[in-house]
Design a protein around this motif. Sequence first.
Motif, mmCIF file in Angstrom:
data_model
loop_
_atom_site.group_PDB
_atom_site.id
_atom_site.type_symbol
_atom_site.label_atom_id
_atom_site.label_comp_id
_atom_site.label_asym_id
_atom_site.label_seq_id
_atom_site.Cartn_x
_atom_site.Cartn_y
_atom_site.Cartn_z
ATOM 1 N N GLU A 1 -9.139 -1.389 4.491
ATOM 2 C CA GLU A 1 -8.838 -2.674 4.236
ATOM 3 C C GLU A 1 -8.852 -3.322 5.363
ATOM 4 O OE1 GLU A 1 -9.170 -2.347 0.529
ATOM 5 O OE2 GLU A 1 -7.693 -3.703 0.109
ATOM 6 N N LEU B 1 -6.319 3.743 2.985
ATOM 7 C CA LEU B 1 -6.188 2.799 2.573
ATOM 8 C C LEU B 1 -6.146 1.421 3.206
ATOM 9 C CD1 LEU B 1 -6.997 1.442 -0.401
ATOM 10 C CD2 LEU B 1 -4.598 1.608 -1.109
ATOM 11 N N LEU C 1 0.899 -1.093 -0.175
ATOM 12 C CA LEU C 1 -0.180 0.184 0.130
ATOM 13 C C LEU C 1 0.766 1.295 -0.255
ATOM 14 C CD1 LEU C 1 -2.766 -0.946 2.731
ATOM 15 C CD2 LEU C 1 -2.475 -1.271 0.405
ATOM 16 N N GLN C 2 2.333 1.470 0.270
ATOM 17 C CA GLN C 2 3.282 2.452 0.213
ATOM 18 C C GLN C 2 2.884 3.601 1.228
ATOM 19 O OE1 GLN C 2 3.663 2.615 -4.352
ATOM 20 N NE2 GLN C 2 4.517 0.381 -4.508
ATOM 21 N N PHE C 3 2.215 3.207 2.449
ATOM 22 C CA PHE C 3 2.030 3.749 3.717
ATOM 23 C C PHE C 3 0.652 4.915 3.592
ATOM 24 C CE2 PHE C 3 6.812 3.245 4.836
ATOM 25 C CZ PHE C 3 6.367 2.265 5.228
ATOM 26 N N LYS D 1 -13.389 -2.983 6.162
ATOM 27 C CA LYS D 1 -14.073 -4.112 5.137
ATOM 28 C C LYS D 1 -13.486 -5.332 4.545
ATOM 29 C CE LYS D 1 -13.162 0.027 2.068
ATOM 30 N NZ LYS D 1 -13.453 0.092 0.596
#
Lengths: 273, 203
Positions: B111, B107, B101-103, B114
């Motif tokens: 995630e 998101l 996810l690169q910080f 969800k």
Amino acid sequence: LEPLTYQADNNNAKLILTPETKVTTHNNFYEFGAQKHQPAELSQGFQVNPWQLTISGECDKPITLDYDDLTTMFTLEERIYRLRCVEAWSMVVPWIGFSLADLLRKVSPNSNAKYVRFESLHDPEQMPGQQNRRLGGGINYPYVEGLRLDEAMNPLTLMSVGLYGKTLPPQNGAPIRLVVPWKYGFKSIKSIVSIKLVSQPPKTTWQQLAPQEYGFYANVNPEHDHPRWSQASERRITTGGLFSRNRIETLPFNGYGEQVAHLYKGMNLRKNY
Amino acid sequence: MKISIKQKVLLLKLLIHISAFLPLAYLYYQALNDQLGADPVQRVIHFTGIGAFNLLLLTLTVSPLAKYFKRGYLLQVRRLLGLYTFFYALFHVLNFLAFDLQFAWGLFIGEVVKRPYISIGMVAFLLLSALAITSLNSIKRKMGRSWQSLHNFSYLILTLIAVHFYWSVKSEILVPLFYGLLSFIILLFRYKKLQQLFMRLFS
């Protein structure tokens, strides 16, 4: 792999290509193993010549193509396309091939032809994933995919016979595969033996396996999440190791909206995922 | 020559360090130099995830093994195995956050909330962190009898990550099912203890 003669793609030359070694070693092709590195390892003896591809069904002039026909029947062109996997990674691949529309016009579809059904080779002797449930990821073979006829006739829809200037390596779907750049990668069925014009939507492999997760259309849609992955962004696989900053926004229809959005006018794309 | 129990424990610990630490170091060496296939990110996530699962199974095999073979000293290496389980799990989570996810924190949180498989994975990781922190001798002493109650959560952690693994795959369920079976066998050895825990919970 044999070198091919083709017209270069000058329109998309700006896109940064995924290196050839990565395109050919990171494959979802469960017929040769469900782990991404397996197809490159387990497909090397795969026989693509002789090959027969039958185009039949609701059409006036069904035909069967032999191995040599695949690369000689049409003028080949390069198409540099983005490939977006439903698992939220993506690549840019210089495919070589011809429009599916050109092929379909050859067989003259009749008025009952509403959909196109594609089927991959079923040959457990050659495809270890088809005889071993662990390798094959538990899906039912042969692999089946489908498109609506107007999707199949769209100029973007490509029958690919090569990449990076040469014929396709087995792990990428030799000798002939579909490429539908605005849909998730699993729609782009590999090693095709049958293309059939049909009147009803075909039951596709992943749709049968998990209908809540994979729909018939499978258009790239950042607004509609897969139950297990957000589809809002993706990791573009290029060069570089662990620290490459490669997460980018996902575009509707994988950035090909201008060419294809009209196909879905008035449709609820959340329902028709 | 006869080696003492102290030396046996030392040797075992050395073996654990070598076989848990070196693969991890080599993994990141390869990943940083782009030698780990086309998608090093996926590889490091899977390697550390499976590694953590293996280590947890091994950790929970120690006490049945020590009992059956009457080798009580084996229990002295259990904490080290447990801590390596935690470190692998920590790297598993960090790989997801930092490299996948690169910080993108929004998101990440989205995630975790969800996706049920990520949610339960995160619960397992938080519980595991609690066990790791309380494995310090000073804290362990202060906790007294509640330490054991807390560390009984290792059975819940095992169950959660078995489900986490099963839910995370697309269709290739055989390996997760095999891990589920191993986990079940591990829990079967604690049949009586688990029964008592349940009785206390519901009485």
